[in-house]
Design a protein around this motif. Structure first.
Motif, short mmCIF file in Angstrom:
data_model
loop_
_atom_site.label_atom_id
_atom_site.label_comp_id
_atom_site.label_asym_id
_atom_site.label_seq_id
_atom_site.Cartn_x
_atom_site.Cartn_y
_atom_site.Cartn_z
N ASP A 105 6.60 -0.44 -4.95
CA ASP A 105 6.86 -1.74 -4.63
C ASP A 105 5.76 -2.54 -4.96
N GLY A 106 4.64 -1.97 -5.91
CA GLY A 106 3.74 -2.58 -6.73
C GLY A 106 2.45 -2.92 -5.80
N LYS A 107 2.30 -2.40 -4.60
CA LYS A 107 1.26 -3.01 -3.60
C LYS A 107 0.09 -2.29 -4.28
N MET A 108 -0.03 -1.07 -5.06
CA MET A 108 -1.24 -0.54 -5.60
C MET A 108 -1.66 -0.88 -7.02
N ALA A 109 -0.91 -1.76 -7.44
CA ALA A 109 -0.82 -1.86 -8.81
C ALA A 109 -2.11 -2.28 -9.36
#
Length: 360
Positions: A94-98
């Motif tokens: 989901d890209g939350k930690m990108a």
């Protein structure tokens, strides 16, 4: 292999009774603490639920990187840190930690962990492992010149042309490196593949970056080897203008003009060399041969004449030939002064003296 030095080493004059310094004890305690930090994180990475969370792998990557830079006991710990952060990226669907993943992947801690272990392998002679770490090093920091240059050098030493090419191109195009060896090696690789235009292109890029004399010399060699004499002359003219006292450059330029049949220009350049170094063997020899060959050409005119033509103007032309033969003698004598044992010069002088005797 040239030894690489990276990082700082702290030395203390304070030693305890058992021979360990305060720094040693502090480091041992720190490493033990980091090992204790790693253990639960490893368990979390193997857990059915926590092991599929990107955050778990980010923490594990940082722990491995910290352990590597502080202790270095596990020679694979830097790779484990690198693999862990890639696992985190894979799980971060989901890209939350990108942003955090990018920070760890390309941060100073990861760079130090990877590069210091690469340097350690390089200095111990393990070129294969060192090369693996250096290639990762410029993936961590694309602007870093050290890792991309050494990745290219070590890959080339191992005979891995493709990886060497990849690293050198990155070094030049992404890290803005200007070491002449990168351009020279890429040019040689292109030449070996039969791509002369590409070989020339790499040398020209290197010259544009640093105006390196060795690269310019190699460029001239390629021009000569591939019958591109006009380009070779243009480059040597520029080199000579920038370095007017360089007799080697002038000599090569004179020889090229000579080979093209422009003897007037060649003679001018040879005389320029003698203004710098009157005893210069090659310049004196070239002038001697130039005058001798011109005399031979004139003499051939006489030999081709019929009796009537010879009676009309043969003696005049023959005198010109003899004068040209005489012009070559001082230059051969200068050569003999420079190299008294030269069989070549002695033979040429002997032949010349025989010709001059006939002239008289």
């Amino acid at each position: 292999m040239k030894k690489l030095v990276l990082g700082l080493a702290l030395v203390s004059a304070s030693f305890l009774a058992n021979g360990q310094s305060i720094e040693d004890l502090t480091k041992n305690a720190q490493c033990e603490s980091l090992e204790n930090t790693l253990k639960p994180l490893l368990k979390s990475s193997e857990h059915p639920k926590r092991g599929i969370k990107a955050s778990t792998w980010v923490k594990l990557s940082e722990a491995y990187a910290n352990y590597t830079t502080a202790c270095g006991a596990d020679s694979a710990s830097a790779i484990k840190a690198w693999d862990a952060i890639h696992k985190a990226k894979e799980l971060d669907t989901d890209g939350k930690m990108a942003d955090k993943i990018d920070e760890v992947m390309h941060g100073q801690l990861m760079y130090s962990a990877i590069v210091n272990q690469g340097v350690a392998h390089y200095n111990s002679g393990n070129l294969e492992k060192a090369t693996e770490y250096f290639h990762i090093g410029y993936a961590v920091d694309p602007s870093d010149t050290l890792t991309s240059l050494y990745a290219g050098i070590s890959s080339n030493e191992l005979g891995d042309t493709e990886m060497a090419k990849k690293a050198f191109i990155h070094y030049i195009e992404k890290a803005n490196g200007d070491d002449a060896s990168a351009f020279y090696t890429l040019s040689n690789m292109a030449k070996a593949e039969g791509n002369i235009d590409e070989a020339i292109g790499w040398l020209q890029k290197g010259i544009d970056k640093s105006d390196n004399k060795d690269l310019r010399g190699e460029l001239v060699n390629i021009y000569i080897q591939n019958d591109m004499l006009d380009k070779a002359i243009a480059d040597l003219e520029e080199l000579s203008a920038n370095d007017p006292s360089n007799t080697n450059v002038k000599l090569n330029l004179g020889l090229l003009y000579d080979n093209q049949g422009n003897t007037a220009k060649a003679e001018e350049i040879y005389h320029d060399i003698l203004k710098i170094d009157p005893t210069h063997y090659d310049a004196n020899f070239s002038l001697a041969v130039l005058h001798f060959n011109e005399a031979v050409k004139v003499k051939k005119e006489v030999d081709a004449m019929d009796m009537k033509t010879y009676q009309e103007k043969g003696a005049e032309i023959e005198a010109k030939a003899c004068a040209k033969f005489q012009d070559s003698k001082p230059f051969f004598e200068k050569c003999l002064e420079s190299q008294p044992d030269s069989a070549e010069v002695k033979e040429n002088l002997n032949n010349l003296n025989n010709v001059l005797a006939q002239c008289k």
